[in-house]
Design a protein around this motif. Structure first.
Motif, mmCIF file in Angstrom:
data_model
loop_
_atom_site.group_PDB
_atom_site.id
_atom_site.type_symbol
_atom_site.label_atom_id
_atom_site.label_comp_id
_atom_site.label_asym_id
_atom_site.label_seq_id
_atom_site.Cartn_x
_atom_site.Cartn_y
_atom_site.Cartn_z
ATOM 1 N N LEU A 77 -6.893 -2.912 -8.085
ATOM 2 C CA LEU A 77 -8.281 -2.273 -7.993
ATOM 3 C C LEU A 77 -9.172 -2.945 -6.785
ATOM 4 N N ALA A 84 -12.329 1.060 -1.320
ATOM 5 C CA ALA A 84 -11.937 1.931 -0.181
ATOM 6 C C ALA A 84 -11.760 1.383 1.133
ATOM 7 N N GLY A 120 -2.202 5.683 -0.630
ATOM 8 C CA GLY A 120 -3.670 5.379 -0.651
ATOM 9 C C GLY A 120 -4.181 4.399 -1.910
ATOM 10 N N GLU A 121 -3.123 3.513 -2.430
ATOM 11 C CA GLU A 121 -3.359 2.697 -3.461
ATOM 12 C C GLU A 121 -2.577 1.236 -3.369
ATOM 13 N N ILE A 122 -3.115 0.320 -3.595
ATOM 14 C CA ILE A 122 -2.450 -1.044 -3.674
ATOM 15 C C ILE A 122 -1.730 -1.065 -4.845
ATOM 16 N N TRP A 123 -0.236 -1.559 -5.002
ATOM 17 C CA TRP A 123 0.451 -1.819 -5.913
ATOM 18 C C TRP A 123 0.824 -3.346 -5.922
ATOM 19 N N LYS A 126 -1.260 -1.576 -10.773
ATOM 20 C CA LYS A 126 -2.261 -0.981 -9.788
ATOM 21 C C LYS A 126 -3.237 -2.248 -9.627
ATOM 22 N N ARG A 178 -9.487 -1.916 0.882
ATOM 23 C CA ARG A 178 -8.018 -1.036 0.887
ATOM 24 C C ARG A 178 -7.448 -0.726 2.308
ATOM 25 N N GLU A 190 0.933 -1.087 0.082
ATOM 26 C CA GLU A 190 -0.018 0.010 -0.064
ATOM 27 C C GLU A 190 0.881 1.197 0.024
ATOM 28 N N GLU A 191 0.603 2.260 -0.962
ATOM 29 C CA GLU A 191 1.632 3.236 -1.319
ATOM 30 C C GLU A 191 0.624 4.379 -1.465
#
Length: 159
Positions: free
Chosen positions: A88, A91, A59-62, A86, A94, A56-57
């Motif tokens: 998907l 929220a 506010g997004e998951i990679w 990325k 996540r 998680e970086e």
């Protein structure tokens, strides 16, 4: 219409070592942001996620360190094979994943990339805890015992 069966042909990449190296706590299905050439390459089934992980970086998951080889017919419009992709998720999901990683020291491990019934590329992501050596030995013993049981049952039925 008949429902599409889930078979091995839909799986583009699988992390078979994950269940041996990690104790899987929870799994979820997530989407992936891919380019056209990545999708075509995934359909050929040559991708590798064995040494990849998710983080998680911002506010997004990679998805990091996954290898999707270049599509041979794409020439100059090809993608970078080891680029970050990325993932998907909603929220709430996540936040739950990020909390598990930060609070509980869990790891986000991709289990497989596959195509669903609608032809969309999906990632099965697991929240996992790393196993130590004694746990791995126990898994091997259990697997060996199950194989022996199957052999004994098979031989017992022939008599």
């Amino acid at each position: 219409m008949a429902k599409a069966k889930k078979d091995k042909s839909n799986v583009a990449a699988e992390n078979r070592k994950a269940r041996f190296n990690y104790e899987i706590v929870d799994t979820l299905e997530a989407g992936l942001v891919l380019t056209g050439t990545e999708v075509k390459s995934l359909r050929e089934g040559r991708a590798t996620i064995a040494e990849s992980y998710a983080t998680e970086e911002g506010g997004e998951i990679w998805l990091i360190n996954s290898f999707v080889p270049e599509y041979l017919q794409a020439n100059r419009f090809n993608h970078e094979p080891k680029r970050r992709r990325k993932i998907l998720v909603h929220a709430a999901q996540r936040n739950r994943l990020a909390g598990a990683v930060q609070r509980d020291g869990m790891t986000l491990v991709p289990l497989k990339i596959y195509f669903n019934e609608r032809g969309r590329a999906k990632l099965e992501l697991a929240v996992a805890r790393g196993k130590n050596a004694p746990d791995k030995r126990e898994t091997l013993k259990e697997r060996d015992w199950n194989r022996q049981k199957q052999r004994l049952m098979k031989e017992g039925g022939r008599d």
